[in-house]
Design an enzyme around this catalytic site. Sequence first.
Site, PDB file in Angstrom:
ATOM      1  N   ASP A   1      48.545  47.247  89.073  1.00 27.54           N
ATOM      2  CA  ASP A   1      48.380  48.009  90.314  1.00 27.54           C
ATOM      3  C   ASP A   1      47.798  49.385  89.987  1.00 27.54           C
ATOM      4  O   ASP A   1      48.410  50.173  89.261  1.00 27.54           O
ATOM      5  CB  ASP A   1      49.747  48.143  90.996  1.00 27.54           C
ATOM      6  CG  ASP A   1      49.648  48.626  92.429  1.00 27.54           C
ATOM      7  OD1 ASP A   1      48.667  49.285  92.777  1.00 27.54           O
ATOM      8  OD2 ASP A   1      50.587  48.341  93.205  1.00 27.54           O
TER       9      ASP A   1
ATOM     10  N   HIS B   1      47.688  45.728  93.699  1.00 26.38           N
ATOM     11  CA  HIS B   1      48.650  46.157  94.717  1.00 26.38           C
ATOM     12  C   HIS B   1      49.018  45.048  95.699  1.00 26.38           C
ATOM     13  O   HIS B   1      50.169  44.948  96.129  1.00 26.38           O
ATOM     14  CB  HIS B   1      48.090  47.362  95.461  1.00 26.38           C
ATOM     15  CG  HIS B   1      49.086  48.038  96.358  1.00 26.38           C
ATOM     16  ND1 HIS B   1      50.304  48.515  95.912  1.00 26.38           N
ATOM     17  CD2 HIS B   1      49.050  48.307  97.688  1.00 26.38           C
ATOM     18  CE1 HIS B   1      50.967  49.059  96.905  1.00 26.38           C
ATOM     19  NE2 HIS B   1      50.238  48.941  97.995  1.00 26.38           N
TER      20      HIS B   1
ATOM     21  N   SER C   1      54.722  48.340  99.705  1.00 21.93           N
ATOM     22  CA  SER C   1      53.993  49.599  99.627  1.00 21.93           C
ATOM     23  C   SER C   1      54.831  50.701 100.300  1.00 21.93           C
ATOM     24  O   SER C   1      55.943  50.970  99.857  1.00 21.93           O
ATOM     25  CB  SER C   1      52.603  49.455 100.258  1.00 21.93           C
ATOM     26  OG  SER C   1      51.775  50.523  99.901  1.00 21.93           O
TER      27      SER C   1
END
Length: 747
Positions: free
Chosen positions: A684, A716, A609
């Site tokens: 995602d 995600h 991320s």
Amino acid sequence: MSLRVPIVLAALLSTAAGAQTVPAPAATQPPRLTLDRVFESPSLNGSVPRSPKLSPDGTLATLLRARADDRDRYDLWAVDTTTGQSRMLVDSAKVGSGAEISEAEKMRRERARVGGTRGIVDYDWAPDGKSILVPIDGDLYLAGLNGTVRRLTATPTSEVDAEVSTGGRYVSFVRDQDLYVVDTGSGVERRLTSGGGGTVTWGSAEFVAQEEMDRHTGHWWAPNDARIAVARVDESKVKVVTRASIGAEGTRLYEQRYPAAGTPNAEIQLYVMAPDGTGRVKVDLGTDPDFYLARVDWSKDGGSLYVQRESRDQHRLDLLEVDPDTGKSKLLFSETAKTWINLNDGLHSLADGSLIWMSERSGYAHLYRYTRGKWSTLTKGDWAVKDVVGVDEVAGKVYFLANRDSPIEQQLYSVDLTKPKAPAQLTEAGWFNGATMDKSATKALVFRSNPTQPPQVYLADAAGTRVAWIEENRLDATHPYAPYLPRHVVPVFGTLKAKDGSELQYKLLSPPREPGKKYPVFVQVYGGPGAGRQVTRSWGPAIQQYLVERGWIVFSIDGRGTPDRGAAFENQIYKAMGTVEVEDQLTGVNWLKSQAFVDPGKIAVNGWSYGGYMALKLLEKAPGVFAAGVSGAPVTRWGLYDTHYTERYMGNPVTDPKPYAASDALPFATQIRDPLLMLHGMADDNVVFENSTAFYAKLQEAKLPFEMMAYPGKTHGVSGEGAQTHVWRTITDFLERRVVGVEPPAK
């Protein structure tokens, strides 16, 4: 207070990471961790409950426990706080339809960070303490304390955002984008709003509120069920993106309203109505429709509604007091900042009409009391309050979590409401603690861990004394981690200086080192604001122990931009992402290379991320420094990310595009010269897959080699035992080949 340390840990407590321990003879060598075992059931963390809560009267502690044979399925348990006896209240395998949850519910769980879990993922105590609301498989159930479970809804459509009213008479929920209530006594259901559907939703939080603002509801009950405040969300102006959820058996296309940076947000209105939907009045939220509805709270007596209204640029936060009879509002006060305002849940209404308020006006998050226009300071100092967990007005105490005594620990404290002095620390040093309290704030559930003890939960009185274990999770011979404990490595914590003199916290784990031998380093990075701190005195993930067993040093450093260190430390990334936080990671790497036990040519970086973004920026800005980099689900172009998060730190790209051009990873992709592995879930909806595919294309056009792995149907977090095992096998195999320089051994 004094807590007993399990005997099995005694030696570990005095062993620093990397101490020159001598391995036992081969015949008595304990088993080694494998990747499969790291992610298999039962969890190596032991019995770690989710969502620990106290009943309103403090007689029961409830929590979600994973099954021994399925670490991702949770059931609801209760523990008697007097006797310590525990029992299962709701068996998720016996209750529920087993139906697949909707795509919208999957995304809600992802934003609540419980994606990939099954069974019971959330629950809510009725304020009267007589029952518990339990959503399962898209329907709602009311669990009694005697083990009975009553089904409230049975429809093909998922009921979401469910709440028990403050008086316990109603359960409210959103179905097909309208708000409903059901009478818990009669079971009679009533629809309170109409017009939901398409771009309009009543009673739910919009995307950015859930994902970025930590606001997960869109309706709020007044005391004694007198009224309900309801948000109306209109997304008609929000940009439509076609999200391809690419799965193993095909691709589904979803038309998703996604407010990318610089584009319109949802328009929010707020109404107050009676529990039957009558007497509706619209709340005056001002003349500018481009704002964020940050928080909504009722006063103690229900006579006022408090609304926190945040400006689009997040430089201003207003507290409005609303008359629920008329909807008229008045401004009580405002918080302002030159960079951004960090939202929090520190507002508490007191019986005398005063308010407890949390603010960073001093440069650190602290507590204040607001009484009819006058302010008094409850806490102060160069440390940060994290959250208010309870207020006992009878005893005149406020209970809160903070890092007053160490930036890598979190403790529970109390302070006097009327004559505040130095806060009293109620939890034991050497641990990272969380806490929740009962309604009267006379009992606390403390959940804690440290590097030698996986998470525990205990009941404490108002003085912090442990009364009973709720989940001791003792590291004894029966614990899942027990066979691997002899090889367990305790991290060393330390500090380094940033270029501006800031103190940076680091954590290092090392295998037992042989004199003269140099070791490869695995740098685990997040580095971004808001969440994801890597350096805390808490139980670490088993994957790091696995890497250490394979001969890696594991290192993390929390640089400028990370939270809980004060505004001056965090705000240095304002309109400058990818600058000081990259610089601080390189400070850590330079220190590593100066250590005699580190192989300077075998340092790898890994992040997910924001950490994935950081891995790319580090490879771009410092070619040749790292032997390889791994980037998972990275943001590569900030214009693809949402408004509230991105504009908070980067400003609006429509009016000021320069910070975006400088901070994006995509324009500088061709500067990467070191081996790169990229991973991403193909469904995602947070950091959309386009972030990675755009980066792939840029590298391919420049004829630059890289490796990649995509995960069909995964969001995600790429959750699940199989997928997580595959993620880490892909990473470790890549590092063995590209950093260590050997083919990975057969698994």
